[in-house]
Design a protein around this motif. Sequence first.
Motif, PDB file in Angstrom:
ATOM      1  N   LEU A   1      27.573  42.698  82.842  1.00 47.25           N
ATOM      2  CA  LEU A   1      26.578  42.176  81.906  1.00 47.25           C
ATOM      3  C   LEU A   1      25.309  41.674  82.592  1.00 47.25           C
ATOM      4  O   LEU A   1      24.215  41.811  82.043  1.00 47.25           O
ATOM      5  N   LYS A   2      25.433  41.076  83.766  1.00 47.06           N
ATOM      6  CA  LYS A   2      24.238  40.590  84.461  1.00 47.06           C
ATOM      7  C   LYS A   2      23.294  41.740  84.765  1.00 47.06           C
ATOM      8  O   LYS A   2      22.077  41.652  84.547  1.00 47.06           O
ATOM      9  N   GLU A   3      23.849  42.833  85.267  1.00 49.58           N
ATOM     10  CA  GLU A   3      23.031  43.996  85.590  1.00 49.58           C
ATOM     11  C   GLU A   3      22.460  44.645  84.332  1.00 49.58           C
ATOM     12  O   GLU A   3      21.289  45.042  84.301  1.00 49.58           O
TER      13      GLU A   3
ATOM     14  N   SER B   1      21.832  43.171  81.488  1.00 47.37           N
ATOM     15  CA  SER B   1      20.821  42.282  80.939  1.00 47.37           C
ATOM     16  C   SER B   1      19.499  42.439  81.679  1.00 47.37           C
ATOM     17  O   SER B   1      18.424  42.439  81.061  1.00 47.37           O
ATOM     18  N   ALA B   2      19.568  42.584  82.995  1.00 49.49           N
ATOM     19  CA  ALA B   2      18.349  42.754  83.783  1.00 49.49           C
ATOM     20  C   ALA B   2      17.633  44.054  83.422  1.00 49.49           C
ATOM     21  O   ALA B   2      16.399  44.107  83.370  1.00 49.49           O
TER      22      ALA B   2
ATOM     23  N   ALA C   1      16.035  43.754  79.886  1.00 49.92           N
ATOM     24  CA  ALA C   1      14.986  42.738  79.855  1.00 49.92           C
ATOM     25  C   ALA C   1      13.615  43.327  80.188  1.00 49.92           C
ATOM     26  O   ALA C   1      12.584  42.760  79.811  1.00 49.92           O
TER      27      ALA C   1
ATOM     28  N   LYS D   1      17.806  42.653  74.407  1.00 52.83           N
ATOM     29  CA  LYS D   1      18.797  41.583  74.518  1.00 52.83           C
ATOM     30  C   LYS D   1      20.203  42.177  74.356  1.00 52.83           C
ATOM     31  O   LYS D   1      20.391  43.129  73.606  1.00 52.83           O
ATOM     32  N   ILE D   2      21.144  41.597  75.044  1.00 50.48           N
ATOM     33  CA  ILE D   2      22.524  42.082  75.001  1.00 50.48           C
ATOM     34  C   ILE D   2      23.285  41.421  73.853  1.00 50.48           C
ATOM     35  O   ILE D   2      23.329  40.193  73.727  1.00 50.48           O
TER      36      ILE D   2
ATOM     37  N   ARG E   1      27.249  33.476  79.420  1.00 54.03           N
ATOM     38  CA  ARG E   1      26.763  32.966  80.698  1.00 54.03           C
ATOM     39  C   ARG E   1      26.446  34.099  81.685  1.00 54.03           C
ATOM     40  O   ARG E   1      25.968  33.854  82.783  1.00 54.03           O
ATOM     41  N   GLU E   2      26.736  35.320  81.262  1.00 55.45           N
ATOM     42  CA  GLU E   2      26.498  36.461  82.152  1.00 55.45           C
ATOM     43  C   GLU E   2      25.393  37.377  81.662  1.00 55.45           C
ATOM     44  O   GLU E   2      25.196  38.456  82.229  1.00 55.45           O
ATOM     45  N   GLY E   3      24.703  36.983  80.594  1.00 52.37           N
ATOM     46  CA  GLY E   3      23.569  37.790  80.164  1.00 52.37           C
ATOM     47  C   GLY E   3      23.519  38.158  78.704  1.00 52.37           C
ATOM     48  O   GLY E   3      22.474  38.589  78.215  1.00 52.37           O
TER      49      GLY E   3
END
Length: 244
Positions: free
Chosen positions: A8-10, A12-13, A16, A21-22, A43-45
Amino acid sequence: MTLFPFPLKEMSAIVAEWGGKIFFDGAHQLGLIGGGQFQDPLREGAVIMTGSAGKTFSGPQSGIIVWNDPEINKPITDAIFPALAATHQVNRVAALAAAAAEFLAFGEDYMAQIVKNAQALGSALQERGLTMLGAHKGFTRTHQVIADVRAYGNGLDIANKLGQANIITNKNLIPSDQPENWDYPSGLRIGTTEVTRLGMKEKDMETIADFILAVLEDKKSPENIRKEVIEFRKQYQKIHYCFD
C-alpha cells in the motif's frame, strides 16, 4: 482472494502523483486488521477502508466504513445519510456493539488462531498432494487458503461434492483461469473462521485435510465421510472467543 498484504505504501505513492487516493476493501480482513494479524491499511497509505462486520469480525451482517482524515468527514457522511441510507436497524446496532465488545476482549487471540489454523490447513493439504496457492510464502496470512483442484475437476463440482460430506467450501477463480471460467473455476477457497470459533486448533486441520482428500480421491463416498465429519464435529459444541 487476498492471501497476503498489499504494497500500500508504494501504491499510495504512485497514485499520489495525480492526486489519487487508495480505497481499501477490507471486507474479509477487517477482523484480522483489528486483531493485528494483517496490514494496517489506514497507516500504510489508504485513505478510507470499508469492511464487513459479518466475516472475520464475526458480528451481524452489515458494513463498516473507517477513515482517519477529518477533511472527508462531511462528504462521506453526507453520501451515506441521507443519500444511500435513510434509516438503520437498531437491532443490528445492538448486535454490532456486542460483537465489538467481544472483539476487544478476545479479538487478538481469536484472529491469531484463525491465521495459525489457515496456515496449518494449507500445509496439511499440500502434504497430502493438493496444490495450494502461496505455498512458497507460507500459504496465507489471512483466514483462508486457496487450492488448485484441476487434478480433480473444477471448483464448483468439488465444492458441491464436499458439501455432500458436510464440508463447506467455495469455488474460486485462480490466476491461471480466464474470464469464461467464472462459473467453473479451477480453484477452491477454504476458510477457518468458524472452525476456529468452535475451538479447533492446528492438529484438527490435519483431520479436516484428511476428510477433504478422502472426498477428492474417492476413497469413500461423500455420504460415508459425512458421517465421520458429523462424529468429529460432536467434540466441538462450545463457541469460543465470546462472553458466556
